[in-house]
Scaffold this motif. Structure first.
Motif, PDB file in Angstrom:
ATOM      1  N   ASP A 192     -39.516  35.217 -47.943  1.00 19.03           N
ATOM      2  CA  ASP A 192     -38.803  34.012 -47.517  1.00 19.03           C
ATOM      3  C   ASP A 192     -37.826  34.352 -46.391  1.00 19.03           C
ATOM      4  N   TYR A 220     -36.806  19.920 -51.188  1.00 17.55           N
ATOM      5  CA  TYR A 220     -35.901  20.753 -50.394  1.00 17.55           C
ATOM      6  C   TYR A 220     -36.312  20.826 -48.926  1.00 17.55           C
ATOM      7  N   ALA A 221     -37.326  20.090 -48.549  1.00 18.95           N
ATOM      8  CA  ALA A 221     -37.770  20.036 -47.156  1.00 18.95           C
ATOM      9  C   ALA A 221     -36.796  19.184 -46.340  1.00 18.95           C
ATOM     10  N   MET A 251     -39.864  30.113 -52.344  1.00 16.02           N
ATOM     11  CA  MET A 251     -39.525  28.917 -51.570  1.00 16.02           C
ATOM     12  C   MET A 251     -40.785  28.283 -50.982  1.00 16.02           C
ATOM     13  N   THR A 252     -40.808  26.974 -50.910  1.00 12.20           N
ATOM     14  CA  THR A 252     -41.922  26.292 -50.255  1.00 12.20           C
ATOM     15  C   THR A 252     -41.762  26.402 -48.737  1.00 12.20           C
ATOM     16  N   ALA A 288     -39.058  24.141 -47.594  1.00 14.91           N
ATOM     17  CA  ALA A 288     -37.708  24.644 -47.874  1.00 14.91           C
ATOM     18  C   ALA A 288     -37.313  25.725 -46.872  1.00 14.91           C
ATOM     19  N   ARG A 289     -38.266  26.550 -46.491  1.00 15.46           N
ATOM     20  CA  ARG A 289     -37.978  27.549 -45.463  1.00 15.46           C
ATOM     21  C   ARG A 289     -37.584  26.880 -44.152  1.00 15.46           C
TER      22      ARG A 289
END
Length: 424
Positions: A42, A97-98, A1-2, A5-6
């Motif tokens: 993550d 996904y941010a 995950m970026t 995204a986290r």
């Protein structure tokens, strides 16, 4: 995950916990099950961020002028994580996904957000609702800052060795063989404290009933009942049965324990845990209106681990402080008084009643006992350590009638216990 995204995941988990009122750890577990692609790093990063928010929530909400999960999560990156506003803005736009770009208002609030200062109300630095101020002042007095600061620290994980199947030294060695470092607890001779938190449900010792997950403080107050083989014991608010199982082991599986609760689903879990622990002297009964009937004057010992505000468990459940309301505290106090009235007749003449909360507030503790004793001259307060097994350490100094445990004073969850004897 970026990283972005986290951040979005943390915001989502905070939102779900707020909407569903799930405990924070349950909301994290639910997310992890639904997002199995997330690796251990993550999950750890997301969990750390979620708990950072809850452990600084008062300050975050004040600085952002908002209690929205997104606002709190963004502010935690600066005030708990030390990131600059530009770094936060970059995270917010880090991939599809941010959570999305900062608004002008969010950027302005973040720019002005700083740590708690000497002119701020103390609840901002110590992270509790402002309405609780007179209650915690009454409970702690001069020790308030030290005690509440300790409630903002992460909680350890403790195990209780089931002495029917093993001993503490053997359990420690078995855990080491599975790569888990655990050290003996100080206050409980039954306990081991893990050096680092981890998932435990799959451990052989847990599966086979040789160990139970139980805070050291909970182990200690269970021992205060002094239950012995052959006793008749009633655990009137048993829940899932952590104290029931500890008491059963004290009794070496001999005698009778009746575990009661108003929630039958929790008692179902207790049945399963008791079987695994090798305890076959535990019966369960779901309580209906009016409580338990037909057992008046028959119990040698009754333990009341009553529903309460849970202020003593804030380091383990930091979200609980934000779910407590003035009306809720009044409701808990009424329930506690009612349970004392229901359960007192169950104690035989010469028997014992142990009143326990995981609250640190006098309204749920000393005040409840004082109100009960005013109505029941047949009961008297006994020293809390009167039935503690020989050789156990005794926290605190002096001859206080009531026991108080806390993260600051004993390194355990917060507990209150009062031991009452019924005249023969």
């Amino acid at each position: 995950m970026t990283p972005g995204a986290r951040l979005a995941a943390a915001i989502g988990i905070l939102s779900e916990a707020e909407t569903t009122r799930l405990p924070l750890d349950r909301a994290l577990e639910r997310w992890a099950k639904a997002n199995r692609y997330a690796g251990s790093k993550d999950r750890a990063a997301i969990s750390a961020h979620v708990y950072d928010v809850m452990r600084t929530r008062a300050l975050l909400a004040d600085r952002m002028k908002s209690e929205a999960p997104r606002a709190l999560a963004l502010a935690a990156l600066k005030l708990a994580g030390g990131k600059s506003v530009d770094e936060i803005a970059a995270l917010a736009e880090d991939g599809k996904y941010a959570p999305g770009p900062l608004s002008e208002e969010e950027r302005a609030q973040l720019e002005g957000a700083g740590p708690a200062g000497p002119h701020d109300p103390r609840n901002l630095a110590l992270n509790y609702p402002a309405w609780l101020d007179p209650y915690v002042e009454r409970a702690y007095g001069e020790a308030l800052e030290r005690e509440l600061a300790a409630l903002n620290q992460p909680a350890p994980v403790d195990l209780r060795a089931n002495l029917l199947k093993t001993d503490r030294e053997t359990l420690q060695a078995d855990l080491a063989a599975e790569g888990i470092n655990a050290q003996p607890t100080y206050w409980s001779p039954w306990g081991l404290r893990l050096s680092s938190p981890r998932r435990l449900r799959g451990l052989k010792a847990i599966r086979e009933g040789e160990a139970e997950i139980q805070d050291e403080g909970s182990q200690f107050v269970s021992a205060l009942l002094g239950a012995a083989p052959g006793d008749k014991v009633i655990d009137y608010c048993a829940g899932a049965g952590g104290k029931t199982l500890a008491i059963g082991a004290m009794m070496a599986g001999q005698g009778e324990i009746l575990a009661c609760d108003v929630e039958g689903r929790r008692l179902k879990r207790l049945r399963e845990r008791a079987k695994r622990a090798g305890l076959f002297n535990i019966a369960v009964e779901e309580l209906g209106p009016g409580g338990l009937t037909g057992m008046e004057g028959r119990a040698d010992r009754v333990i009341l681990d009553v529903p309460c505000s849970g202020t003593g468990t804030w380091r383990r459940q930091p979200e609980a402080r934000w779910r407590l309301t003035p009306e809720g505290l009044i409701r808990y106090s009424g329930e506690q008084a009612a349970i004392l009235e229901e359960a007192a007749p169950l104690v035989r003449p010469g028997g014992l009643l142990l009143y326990v909360t995981c609250s640190l507030l006098r309204e749920e503790n000393e005040d409840q006992i004082a109100g009960f004793l005013e109505k029941h001259a047949e009961f008297e307060t006994l020293p809390w350590s009167a039935c503690l097994p020989e050789g156990w350490p005794r926290p605190g100094e002096g001859a206080a009638d009531f026991l108080r445990l806390s993260p600051a004073s004993t390194g355990t969850d917060g507990f209150f216990a009062a031991l009452l004897g019924r005249a023969a």
